[in-house]
Design a protein around this motif. Structure first.
Motif, PDB file in Angstrom:
ATOM      1  N   ASP A  70       0.946  -1.223   0.106  1.00 29.76           N
ATOM      2  CA  ASP A  70       0.371   0.083   0.034  1.00 29.76           C
ATOM      3  C   ASP A  70       0.801   1.217  -0.058  1.00 29.76           C
ATOM      4  O   ASP A  70       1.993   1.252   0.398  1.00 29.76           O
ATOM      5  CB  ASP A  70      -0.895   0.089   1.378  1.00 29.76           C
ATOM      6  N   ASP A  71       0.049   2.379  -0.148  1.00 28.30           N
ATOM      7  CA  ASP A  71       0.842   3.629  -0.355  1.00 28.30           C
ATOM      8  C   ASP A  71       1.644   4.119   0.904  1.00 28.30           C
ATOM      9  O   ASP A  71       1.105   3.929   2.007  1.00 28.30           O
ATOM     10  CB  ASP A  71      -0.139   4.704  -0.607  1.00 28.30           C
ATOM     11  N   SER A  75      -0.726   4.660   4.220  1.00 28.69           N
ATOM     12  CA  SER A  75      -1.140   3.443   4.861  1.00 28.69           C
ATOM     13  C   SER A  75      -0.376   3.086   6.299  1.00 28.69           C
ATOM     14  O   SER A  75      -0.813   1.961   7.041  1.00 28.69           O
ATOM     15  CB  SER A  75      -0.464   2.267   3.920  1.00 28.69           C
ATOM     16  N   GLY A 100     -12.347   7.747  -0.740  1.00 31.67           N
ATOM     17  CA  GLY A 100     -12.386   7.129   0.513  1.00 31.67           C
ATOM     18  C   GLY A 100     -12.254   7.966   1.912  1.00 31.67           C
ATOM     19  O   GLY A 100     -13.025   7.841   2.914  1.00 31.67           O
ATOM     20  N   ASN A 113     -14.638  -1.435  -0.717  1.00 34.37           N
ATOM     21  CA  ASN A 113     -13.505  -1.062  -1.662  1.00 34.37           C
ATOM     22  C   ASN A 113     -12.943   0.088  -1.207  1.00 34.37           C
ATOM     23  O   ASN A 113     -11.832   0.620  -1.677  1.00 34.37           O
ATOM     24  CB  ASN A 113     -13.988  -0.648  -2.788  1.00 34.37           C
ATOM     25  N   ASN A 114     -13.046   0.809   0.201  1.00 34.26           N
ATOM     26  CA  ASN A 114     -12.356   1.841   0.819  1.00 34.26           C
ATOM     27  C   ASN A 114     -11.110   1.519   1.062  1.00 34.26           C
ATOM     28  O   ASN A 114     -10.842   0.500   2.179  1.00 34.26           O
ATOM     29  CB  ASN A 114     -13.388   2.372   1.906  1.00 34.26           C
ATOM     30  N   LYS A 115     -10.257   2.175   0.427  1.00 34.47           N
ATOM     31  CA  LYS A 115      -8.567   1.878   0.812  1.00 34.47           C
ATOM     32  C   LYS A 115      -8.296   2.149   2.066  1.00 34.47           C
ATOM     33  O   LYS A 115      -7.377   1.184   2.715  1.00 34.47           O
ATOM     34  CB  LYS A 115      -8.096   2.676  -0.438  1.00 34.47           C
ATOM     35  N   ARG A 118      -8.679  -0.894   4.027  1.00 37.82           N
ATOM     36  CA  ARG A 118      -7.715  -1.997   3.439  1.00 37.82           C
ATOM     37  C   ARG A 118      -6.356  -1.665   4.331  1.00 37.82           C
ATOM     38  O   ARG A 118      -5.832  -2.618   4.830  1.00 37.82           O
ATOM     39  CB  ARG A 118      -7.677  -1.930   2.160  1.00 37.82           C
ATOM     40  N   TYR A 119      -6.146  -0.308   4.553  1.00 40.78           N
ATOM     41  CA  TYR A 119      -4.597  -0.096   4.819  1.00 40.78           C
ATOM     42  C   TYR A 119      -4.669  -0.578   6.247  1.00 40.78           C
ATOM     43  O   TYR A 119      -3.530  -1.187   6.701  1.00 40.78           O
ATOM     44  CB  TYR A 119      -4.632   1.442   5.126  1.00 40.78           C
ATOM     45  N   ASN A 122      -4.622  -4.403   6.414  1.00 41.31           N
ATOM     46  CA  ASN A 122      -3.134  -4.817   5.847  1.00 41.31           C
ATOM     47  C   ASN A 122      -2.281  -4.477   6.893  1.00 41.31           C
ATOM     48  O   ASN A 122      -1.338  -5.537   7.086  1.00 41.31           O
ATOM     49  CB  ASN A 122      -2.819  -4.227   4.915  1.00 41.31           C
ATOM     50  N   PRO A 500     -12.430  -5.510   4.051  1.00 37.66           N
ATOM     51  CA  PRO A 500     -11.922  -5.058   2.624  1.00 37.66           C
ATOM     52  C   PRO A 500     -12.383  -6.423   1.730  1.00 37.66           C
ATOM     53  O   PRO A 500     -11.967  -7.235   1.915  1.00 37.66           O
ATOM     54  CB  PRO A 500     -10.401  -4.935   2.931  1.00 37.66           C
ATOM     55  N   THR A 502     -10.279  -7.128  -0.611  1.00 36.87           N
ATOM     56  CA  THR A 502      -9.026  -7.893  -0.900  1.00 36.87           C
ATOM     57  C   THR A 502      -9.038  -8.890   0.079  1.00 36.87           C
ATOM     58  O   THR A 502      -8.369  -9.976  -0.371  1.00 36.87           O
ATOM     59  CB  THR A 502      -7.868  -6.953  -0.916  1.00 36.87           C
TER      60      THR A 502
END
Length: 516
Positions: A70-71, A75, A100, A113-115, A118-119, A122, A500, A502
Motif C-alpha cells: 500500500d501507499d 497506509s 475514501g 472498496n474503501n482503501k 484496507r490499509y 493490512n 476489505p 481484498t
C-alpha cells in the motif's frame, strides 16, 4: 538518544508478503531469523525495534518505503488509527476530498472498496505474522531476558489484534501455531479474538518488567491495553467487564509511578519523551524515524501557512503545511465560549480567520484547526522547524487511566469509589485550570464530554462513542454525520467497518459484516 532507532540489520531483513493473504507470511532474508539470532543474540534489540516501529513507520528505508504494497504515505498504522477513530467521529474532519477519506469524515457510503479500511486491515496482518515468526524462533534460540522479550512480542501482537476486534469485529486468528499451514484459516469471531487477546495480555503482564527502555512496553502498557479490552467488552462480546477493567487500571495508577504533567502542552510537544504521564508512546523523530504516518500526519495536517503561524508550532510551513484537519464545534463547543473559558485546553485551537461553524467541511477556514500536537519543545528552545515531527504519540497516558477509573465506578464496577473517581477527574481538570466538579456532576454524559475535552485526536473517540451508544443512530448528531450539515442518523452496521474486498478475495472463509 531518546528514540528506538530502526535497526542496522534492515538490509538483511527485507520482508515480502501479501498482507491480505493471512498465510503468506514467510520472510525472505539472507539469514533466517534463527541463524541471525544464533550468530548474534544481541540482534534481538534491532528486531524488536522493527516490530515496535511497525505501528508508526511505513517501511525500512524512510518515509517513501513501505513494508506492504500500500501507499507508504497513506497506509502507516498510526495514520489509520487517526483516520478511522477520529475522522469518523464528531470532533475532527478532513477536507482533502481523497477517494475514501470523504466517506470516513462524513460517516457515509462505507463499503468494502474503501482503501483506508484496507490499509489498517493490512497493517494488522503485517505486524501479526512478524510477531509469529519471531515467537517461533524464540522457541529454539536463547536471547537475553527471553521471557520478557516473548511477553513484549505477545503485547505487540495483541495490540494489532485489538484494532481488528475494535474496527472490524472479526478476522482470522493467526498465531505461531499456524506457521507453515497452506490452507486458508477459518474466520474467527469477535469473541474468539477477544478471548485470545485477553489470555495473551494476562500472560504478558506477568512477564513484562515494571520499567523498560523508553518506547518499549512494560507491565502497565499491557495493563492499559487489557483495560481497554475490558472497557469495551460489552460492545465486543455482549458481557460487561468493568470490574476487570478497574482491576488493571488500579495497577496502572497505584503501581506504575506515573504523574500528570504540570501542563497539558508538555504531553504533546517534541520533547514529550520526558513526560511523567505517558505510559506507552509510538515514537517519532525528525531525523531517524521519518514517516508521513506518525505525528507528522497530525502536526502538518493541522497547519496552513496562509492562515496560521506554523513556525510557532514547529512546522516550516509552505508545502510542509498540508491544510487538512480541523476540529468541529462538537469538540471546541465542549468548552463553552473559548474567549472566556479558563480551561487551558480551550486554547488549543487556532481561531483567527476561521469560522465557528463548519458549513463546508472541504473549506479550510470552516472550523478550528487543533494545535494540540506541535513539533516544538516545551522545556527548551527548539531549533529550526522540521518537515517531519519529533513528537511521540501518547497511545496510553495517565489522564486516560484516571477517566477510565471514573467511568468504571459510575458504571458500577467493584473495587473503586466515587470519591476517588471525583478526585481523579478533578486532577485532570485542575491541571488545565478547569473548574472542579462534585460527585453529583459525575455522570456518564459528563465523562464522555470530559474524554472529548481531554483525549480527542488521540485515537479513542469512535470507540468511546460506540461504548456510550452515541455513534450510530440519531440520538447524538454532529456536523457532517451522515454527510449532512447538521448531522443525521447513520445505521447501526457502522459500529464496525466492512471487511476489505481484498481480504475476502484472499480467504474464502471470511464473510462480510452485515449491512455491507
Amino acid at each position: 538518544m531518546k528514540k528506538i532507532k530502526l535497526f542496522s540489520l534492515i538490509t538483511l531483513f527485507s520482508v515480502s508478503l501479501s498482507c491480505t493473504d493471512d498465510l503468506n507470511t514467510e520472510p525472505k532474508v539472507e539469514l533466517s531469523l534463527e541463524q541471525l539470532l544464533t550468530q548474534d543474540p544481541n540482534a534481538i534489540n534491532g528486531i524488536m525495534s522493527k516490530l515496535y516501529g511497525s505501528f508508526a513507520l511505513s517501511g525500512p528505508n524512510g518515509p517513501g518505503s513501505s513494508d506492504i504494497s500500500d501507499d507508504p504515505g497513506e497506509s502507516p498504522f498510526l495514520r489509520g488509527i487517526i483516520n478511522l477513530q477520529d475522522f469518523t467521529a464528531d470532533g475532527m474532519k478532513n477536507r482533502w476530498g481523497d477517494d475514501g477519506l470523504d466517506q470516513l469524515t462524513t460517516a457515509s457510503n462505507w463499503d468494502e472498496n474503501n482503501k483506508f479500511f484496507r490499509y489498517l486491515y493490512n497493517r494488522v496482518y503485517y505486524t501479526v505474522p512478524q510477531c509469529n515468526n519471531l515467537l517461533v524462533v524464540l522457541n529454539s534460540v536463547d536471547v537475553a531476558n527471553k521471557d520478557q522479550v516473548i511477553a513484549e512480542v505477545r503485547f505487540l501482537r495483541s495490540l494489532a489484534y485489538y484494532y481488528m476486534i475494535d474496527c472490524f469485529g472479526k478476522g482470522v486468528l493467526v498465531t505461531e501455531a499456524e506457521n507453515g499451514i497452506s490452507n486458508p484459516l477459518p474466520e474467527a469471531s469477535r469473541t474468539e479474538l477477544f478471548n485470545f487477546v485477553e489470555n495473551e495480555l494476562i500472560a504478558a503482564v506477568e512477564n513484562l518488567p515494571q520499567t523498560n527502555t523508553y518506547g518499549r512496553a512494560n507491565k502497565y502498557a499491557a495493563s492499559m491495553l487489557l483495560s481497554k479490552l475490558y472497557m469495551n467488552a460489552e460492545v465486543y462480546t455482549g458481557s460487561p467487564r468493568y470490574t476487570d477493567a478497574l482491576t488493571y487500571i488500579n495497577k496502572v495508577i497505584n503501581e506504575g509511578g506515573y504523574v500528570l504533567d504540570d501542563n497539558i502542552t508538555e504531553v504533546f510537544s517534541a520533547d514529550n519523551n520526558t513526560s511523567s504521564e505517558i505510559i506507552f508512546p509510538l515514537i517519532a523523530d525528525a531525523i531517524v524515524s521519518q514517516s508521513f504516518g506518525n505525528t507528522t500526519y497530525i502536526v502538518n495536517g493541522s497547519m496552513n501557512s496562509a492562515t496560521m503561524n506554523t513556525v510557532s508550532f514547529g512546522n516550516p510551513g509552505g508545502n510542509d503545511a498540508w491544510a487538512g484537519h480541523r476540529a468541529t464545534k462538537a469538540w471546541y463547543g465542549l468548552f463553552g465560549n473559548l474567549a472566556t473559558s479558563t480551561d487551558d485546553r480551550a486554547d488549543l485551537f487556532w481561531t483567527a480567520g476561521h469560522t465557528y461553524e463548519m458549513t463546508d467541511y472541504k473549506e479550510w477556514t470552516n472550523g478550528y484547526p487543533s494545535t494540540k500536537f506541535r513539533n516544538t519543545n516545551f522545556h527548551s528552545i527548539s531549533g529550526t522547524p522540521t518537515v517531519f515531527s519529533s513528537t511521540d504519540f501518547p497511545l496510553y497516558r495517565l489522564a486516560d487511566a484516571y477517566l477510565m477509573y471514573a467511568e468504571c465506578v459510575v458504571r458500577g464496577a467493584a473495587g473503586g469509589n466515587i470519591s476517588q473517581a471525583v478526585d481523579y477527574v478533578n486532577d485532570v481538570r485542575e491541571r488545565s485550570n478547569a473548574t472542579t466538579i462534585t460527585a453529583g456532576d459525575l455522570t456518564l454524559d459528563f465523562i464522555l464530554d470530559e474524554r472529548g475535552r481531554e483525549l480527542n485526536l488521540e485515537g479513542h473517540r469512535r470507540s468511546d462513542l460506540i461504548r456510550f451508544g452515541k455513534f450510530t443512530g440519531g440520538s447524538y448528531l454532529w456536523p457532517w454525520k451522515g454527510n449532512t450539515l447538521n448531522g443525521t442518523s447513520i445505521p447501526s452496521t457502522y459500529n464496525v467497518f466492512p471487511i476489505p474486498l481484498t481480504a475476502l478475495q484472499a480467504n474464502p472463509n471470511l464473510t462480510q459484516n452485515p449491512g455491507y
